[in-house]
Motif scaffolding. Structure first.
Motif, PDB file in Angstrom:
ATOM      1  N   ASP A 542       0.843  -1.191   0.000  1.00  0.00           N
ATOM      2  CA  ASP A 542       0.000   0.000   0.000  1.00  0.00           C
ATOM      3  C   ASP A 542       0.880   1.244   0.000  1.00  0.00           C
ATOM      4  O   ASP A 542       1.813   1.356   0.802  1.00  0.00           O
ATOM      5  CB  ASP A 542      -0.915   0.000   1.229  1.00  0.00           C
ATOM      6  N   TRP A 543       0.539   2.178  -0.903  1.00  0.00           N
ATOM      7  CA  TRP A 543       1.348   3.387  -1.066  1.00  0.00           C
ATOM      8  C   TRP A 543       0.436   4.603  -1.032  1.00  0.00           C
ATOM      9  O   TRP A 543      -0.501   4.712  -1.839  1.00  0.00           O
ATOM     10  CB  TRP A 543       2.109   3.344  -2.380  1.00  0.00           C
ATOM     11  N   LYS A 544       0.694   5.495  -0.087  1.00  0.00           N
ATOM     12  CA  LYS A 544       0.004   6.778  -0.054  1.00  0.00           C
ATOM     13  C   LYS A 544       0.849   7.768  -0.831  1.00  0.00           C
ATOM     14  O   LYS A 544       1.889   8.232  -0.366  1.00  0.00           O
ATOM     15  CB  LYS A 544      -0.207   7.256   1.384  1.00  0.00           C
ATOM     16  N   THR A 545       0.408   8.092  -2.041  1.00  0.00           N
ATOM     17  CA  THR A 545       1.195   8.930  -2.935  1.00  0.00           C
ATOM     18  C   THR A 545       1.126  10.394  -2.498  1.00  0.00           C
ATOM     19  O   THR A 545       0.237  10.797  -1.746  1.00  0.00           O
ATOM     20  CB  THR A 545       0.688   8.814  -4.378  1.00  0.00           C
ATOM     21  N   PRO A 546       2.020  11.214  -3.020  1.00  0.00           N
ATOM     22  CA  PRO A 546       1.954  12.657  -2.726  1.00  0.00           C
ATOM     23  C   PRO A 546       0.941  13.390  -3.595  1.00  0.00           C
ATOM     24  O   PRO A 546       0.867  14.619  -3.541  1.00  0.00           O
ATOM     25  CB  PRO A 546       3.392  13.119  -3.025  1.00  0.00           C
ATOM     26  N   LEU A 547       0.158  12.686  -4.388  1.00  0.00           N
ATOM     27  CA  LEU A 547      -0.774  13.290  -5.339  1.00  0.00           C
ATOM     28  C   LEU A 547      -2.172  13.375  -4.746  1.00  0.00           C
ATOM     29  O   LEU A 547      -2.967  12.435  -4.835  1.00  0.00           O
ATOM     30  CB  LEU A 547      -0.804  12.480  -6.643  1.00  0.00           C
ATOM     31  N   ALA A 548      -2.480  14.465  -4.076  1.00  0.00           N
ATOM     32  CA  ALA A 548      -3.844  14.765  -3.606  1.00  0.00           C
ATOM     33  C   ALA A 548      -4.449  13.647  -2.768  1.00  0.00           C
ATOM     34  O   ALA A 548      -5.648  13.391  -2.845  1.00  0.00           O
ATOM     35  CB  ALA A 548      -4.745  15.063  -4.803  1.00  0.00           C
ATOM     36  N   GLY A 549      -3.614  12.957  -1.979  1.00  0.00           N
ATOM     37  CA  GLY A 549      -4.123  11.906  -1.115  1.00  0.00           C
ATOM     38  C   GLY A 549      -4.419  10.604  -1.806  1.00  0.00           C
ATOM     39  O   GLY A 549      -5.026   9.702  -1.213  1.00  0.00           O
ATOM     40  N   LEU A 550      -4.000  10.457  -3.061  1.00  0.00           N
ATOM     41  CA  LEU A 550      -4.239   9.219  -3.806  1.00  0.00           C
ATOM     42  C   LEU A 550      -3.522   8.050  -3.137  1.00  0.00           C
ATOM     43  O   LEU A 550      -2.341   8.135  -2.814  1.00  0.00           O
ATOM     44  CB  LEU A 550      -3.737   9.370  -5.245  1.00  0.00           C
ATOM     45  N   LYS A 551      -4.258   6.950  -2.927  1.00  0.00           N
ATOM     46  CA  LYS A 551      -3.698   5.727  -2.354  1.00  0.00           C
ATOM     47  C   LYS A 551      -3.772   4.606  -3.375  1.00  0.00           C
ATOM     48  O   LYS A 551      -4.819   4.407  -4.009  1.00  0.00           O
ATOM     49  CB  LYS A 551      -4.452   5.325  -1.087  1.00  0.00           C
ATOM     50  N   LEU A 552      -2.686   3.879  -3.528  1.00  0.00           N
ATOM     51  CA  LEU A 552      -2.620   2.753  -4.440  1.00  0.00           C
ATOM     52  C   LEU A 552      -2.269   1.498  -3.652  1.00  0.00           C
ATOM     53  O   LEU A 552      -1.496   1.549  -2.695  1.00  0.00           O
ATOM     54  CB  LEU A 552      -1.564   2.983  -5.523  1.00  0.00           C
ATOM     55  N   GLY A 553      -2.849   0.364  -4.044  1.00  0.00           N
ATOM     56  CA  GLY A 553      -2.581  -0.883  -3.342  1.00  0.00           C
ATOM     57  C   GLY A 553      -2.604  -2.066  -4.285  1.00  0.00           C
ATOM     58  O   GLY A 553      -3.224  -2.029  -5.357  1.00  0.00           O
ATOM     59  N   ALA A 554      -1.916  -3.120  -3.879  1.00  0.00           N
ATOM     60  CA  ALA A 554      -1.901  -4.376  -4.633  1.00  0.00           C
ATOM     61  C   ALA A 554      -1.893  -5.536  -3.650  1.00  0.00           C
ATOM     62  O   ALA A 554      -1.307  -5.444  -2.570  1.00  0.00           O
ATOM     63  CB  ALA A 554      -0.683  -4.447  -5.554  1.00  0.00           C
ATOM     64  N   ASP A 555      -2.558  -6.621  -4.040  1.00  0.00           N
ATOM     65  CA  ASP A 555      -2.651  -7.817  -3.205  1.00  0.00           C
ATOM     66  C   ASP A 555      -2.305  -9.041  -4.033  1.00  0.00           C
ATOM     67  O   ASP A 555      -2.668  -9.130  -5.220  1.00  0.00           O
ATOM     68  CB  ASP A 555      -4.060  -7.980  -2.646  1.00  0.00           C
ATOM     69  N   PHE A 556      -1.606  -9.971  -3.391  1.00  0.00           N
ATOM     70  CA  PHE A 556      -1.245 -11.223  -4.059  1.00  0.00           C
ATOM     71  C   PHE A 556      -1.609 -12.379  -3.141  1.00  0.00           C
ATOM     72  O   PHE A 556      -1.247 -12.398  -1.964  1.00  0.00           O
ATOM     73  CB  PHE A 556       0.258 -11.240  -4.358  1.00  0.00           C
ATOM     74  N   ARG A 557      -2.354 -13.329  -3.666  1.00  0.00           N
ATOM     75  CA  ARG A 557      -2.760 -14.519  -2.915  1.00  0.00           C
ATOM     76  C   ARG A 557      -2.301 -15.759  -3.676  1.00  0.00           C
ATOM     77  O   ARG A 557      -2.642 -15.945  -4.846  1.00  0.00           O
ATOM     78  CB  ARG A 557      -4.282 -14.548  -2.744  1.00  0.00           C
ATOM     79  N   LEU A 558      -1.505 -16.596  -3.010  1.00  0.00           N
ATOM     80  CA  LEU A 558      -0.981 -17.825  -3.597  1.00  0.00           C
ATOM     81  C   LEU A 558      -1.464 -19.004  -2.769  1.00  0.00           C
ATOM     82  O   LEU A 558      -1.274 -19.034  -1.549  1.00  0.00           O
ATOM     83  CB  LEU A 558       0.550 -17.793  -3.618  1.00  0.00           C
TER      84      LEU A 558
END
Length: 625
Positions: A542-558
């Protein structure tokens, strides 16, 4: 080899070199096991109810407990609680098709019906289900504020059904008004709204409601006819201060669901294929009670709860009337207390009674009664917590049964803690297993002994843990398709280890992971228990970017290979799933979000012959004020 590489790469981020984060928006200092989708604070401050039934600190328990807060629920997005639970160590799941279909949750290899489930303190097992367990396809994330999972046998505090553990779901009670709507793949729409008011620590009210519908996918793998799902739901809880030390508490939930499913049509009735069949489920549950706390080391809480589940099965091929109905009802009365004694000693005690009722279209009403009492004596100081106790249950068919347990937690050094637990489990056969289809009145109760030990690091800014566990069970109940009867399996064993960790980099990037190795076997023949993977891994970034509070996330399930059946004749291939998600605030009160699940469009099955979702995209909006 590919699995080992992915596992190694993912666990490299799960080191104790962890950094500082802030408190969650819900005002609690919680941790998701260590699947910390949002920042967390020290585990010493985390509250649990699954250990003894009364609120206490996780640091004072030697048991394996994970907590999912409302912040994590919102970060992961969507209605499906399975996507949350699979992030926790020791958890595997299976589902018979689309959202809303029969869903099982296996904790450390235990059968799904061996996991005791409560919603706002009410036991919600379906007494008319063949195993008497809870169907996780009937609960969605809307209106949920917290999920707590205890992994391991804990019948000492909770009585029958807690062989695999205890899962407690609590309603969202954040002050203010909330609303949200989501739309996505397969014409799926989910809308929820709620509000909560709190006058003081004694008095408050929370109400939540929602609606979900989806065209779905075919329940049978490769089928042409989609099987849809629809659910209305409402839940709430409240408290009223009668005096400074006494308050009245109440909670309730109602859900009305419909799920289409596939079956075995004419003329052969032997081939699994598309059919127009569907099932309706109406669930009503509630509890009312009193709580006393004199703020001087004495607490007492008691109440009465009711859970009622009614299912109807339809096949339009033969008319509009249901062809099968079931009714399951449970009434539970309980009294729990706590006394702080001198010298760091504490006594937890309780007594409870259960009355179960079951009937179907073809089976007359049957009832069962269980009463029990327990006591735990604990010692707690700044470095050491030790608890041990016993319980006696009396079942009207199987007589008296005693379960024992003990657990402890010891601080080795600053930030380092070792914990261990031993607990016995007990589960009486369900009324359906005794009197329904495939009934066997000679069935005996299931029993277990579970052990685990862990080493944990937690410095208030991060967490790492390694846990080893083992559970030996006797008289597990299974179904014999040759004789069409339930029977007791001699002995099974589930053992393995869990690795979990989280790390935050530069206050904006959080990585987390949990890996479980599980060896779950029938000791009579050496076969693996059905649908229990030996390897499972969940990681997230999970990454809270410096762009207007935009949050990006990724999940991996194996998930590794496993078998679909007890005879180990039908293998299920392993699979890996990748999901991407994003959210952005619009002002102080509005949030836009979206995600893509199964980005690589992986074809997989969690139950042989049943369909699963391909690449799916969703978008939604949340409003808070």
């Amino acid at each position: 080899m590919k699995f080992v590489y992915l596992l190694s790469a993912s666990l490299l981020v799960a080191t104790p070199a962890l950094a500082q984060d802030d408190q969650g928006d819900d005002g609690t200092n919680d941790i998701v096991g260590v699947i910390a989708i949002q920042p967390h604070l020290a585990i010493d401050d985390t509250i649990t109810v699954t250990s003894t039934g009364i609120e206490g600190l996780i640091a004072e328990s030697g048991q394996s407990i994970s907590v999912i807060t409302v912040d994590q629920i919102e970060a992961v997005q969507g209605s499906d609680p399975v996507r949350l639970l699979e992030r926790l160590p020791g958890v595997a799941t299976s589902r018979n098709g689309p959202l809303g279909s029969a869903t099982s949750v296996f904790v450390r290899g235990a059968n799904s019906q061996q996991l005791l489930v409560t919603i706002d303190g009410v036991r919600v097992d379906d007494q008319a289900a063949p195993s008497g367990g809870f169907d996780f396809g009937t609960v969605l994330n809307g209106g949920v504020g917290r999920i707590e999972l205890l992994r391991g046998s804990n019948s000492l505090a909770w009585g029958s059904d807690a062989i695999g553990g205890v899962l407690a779901v609590t309603s969202d009670d954040r002050p203010g008004l909330r609303a949200g709507v989501e739309y996505g793949a397969n014409n799926t729409v989910s809308a929820d709204a709620g509000f909560a008011l709190r006058r003081d620590s004694q008095t408050g009210l929370a109400l939540n409601g929602g609606y979900t519908r989806s065209d779905g996918i075919s329940a049978v793998a490769g089928g042409a006819e989609p099987d849809g799902f629809r659910q209305w739901r409402v839940n709430g809880k409240g408290s009223l201060g009668l005096t400074d030390s006494v308050k009245l508490v109440a909670a309730g939930r109602y859900a009305d669901s419909r799920i289409d499913f596939d079956g075995y049509p004419a003329p052969t009735y032997s081939v699994f294929a598309d059919t127009p069949e569907y099932q309706t489920t109406r669930q009503a549950s509630g509890r009312a009670g009193l709580e006393f706390d004199n703020s001087d080391g004495f607490e007492l809480a008691g109440g009465v709860a009711l859970s009622d589940t009614r299912r109807a099965y339809y096949d339009p091929t033969y008319g509009t009337a249901p062809n099968f109905n079931t009714v399951g009802r449970g009434v539970h009365a309980d009294l729990k207390g706590r006394v702080d004694l001198s010298g760091g000693l504490r006594l937890d005690f309780g007594a409870d009674a259960d009355w179960a009722r079951y009937s179907t279209t073809y089976d007359p009403r049957q009832t069962a009664r269980t009463v029990g009492a327990h006591a735990l004596l604990g010692y707690h100081d700044d470095r050491v917590s030790l608890t041990a106790g016993g319980r006696v249950d009396d079942h009207d068919r199987f007589g008296s049964h005693t379960t024992l347990g003990a657990n402890g937690s010891f601080m080795l050094a600053e930030h380092w803690r070792v914990r261990a637990s031993w607990g016995q489990g007990f589960k009486a056969p369900s009324l359906s297993q005794l009197y329904g289809y495939g009934a066997n009145p000679l069935l005996q109760p299931e029993t277990s002994d579970a052990y685990d030990a862990a080493l944990e690091f937690d410095d208030g800014s991060g967490h790492f843990a390694v846990t080893v566990f083992r559970r030996d069970s006797s008289n597990l109940i299974d179904y014999d398709f040759v004789s069409s009867k339930y029977f007791n399996v001699g002995r099974t064993r589930a053992q393995g280890f869990e690795l979990e960790g989280a790390v935050t980099v530069a206050d904006s990037l959080t990585l987390a992971g949990a890996y479980t190795f599980l060896d779950a076997t029938n000791r009579a023949n050496g076969n693996q228990l059905a649908r229990r993977p030996r390897h499972s891994l969940s990681t997230s970034i999970d990454w809270k970017t410096p762009l207007a509070g935009l949050k990006l996330g990724a999940d991996f399930r194996l998930v590794g290979e496993r078998f679909d059946d007890a005879g180990n004749f039908t293998p299920l291939d392993g699979y890996g799933l990748v999901s991407l998600r994003a959210s952005v605030p619009v002002g102080d009160k509005l949030e836009l979000y979206g995600r893509v699940e199964n980005v690589t469009d992986q074809s997989y099955e969690t139950a042989a012959g049943y369909g699963s979702y391909g690449r799916s995209a969703y978008a939604g909006v949340r409003l808070k004020w």
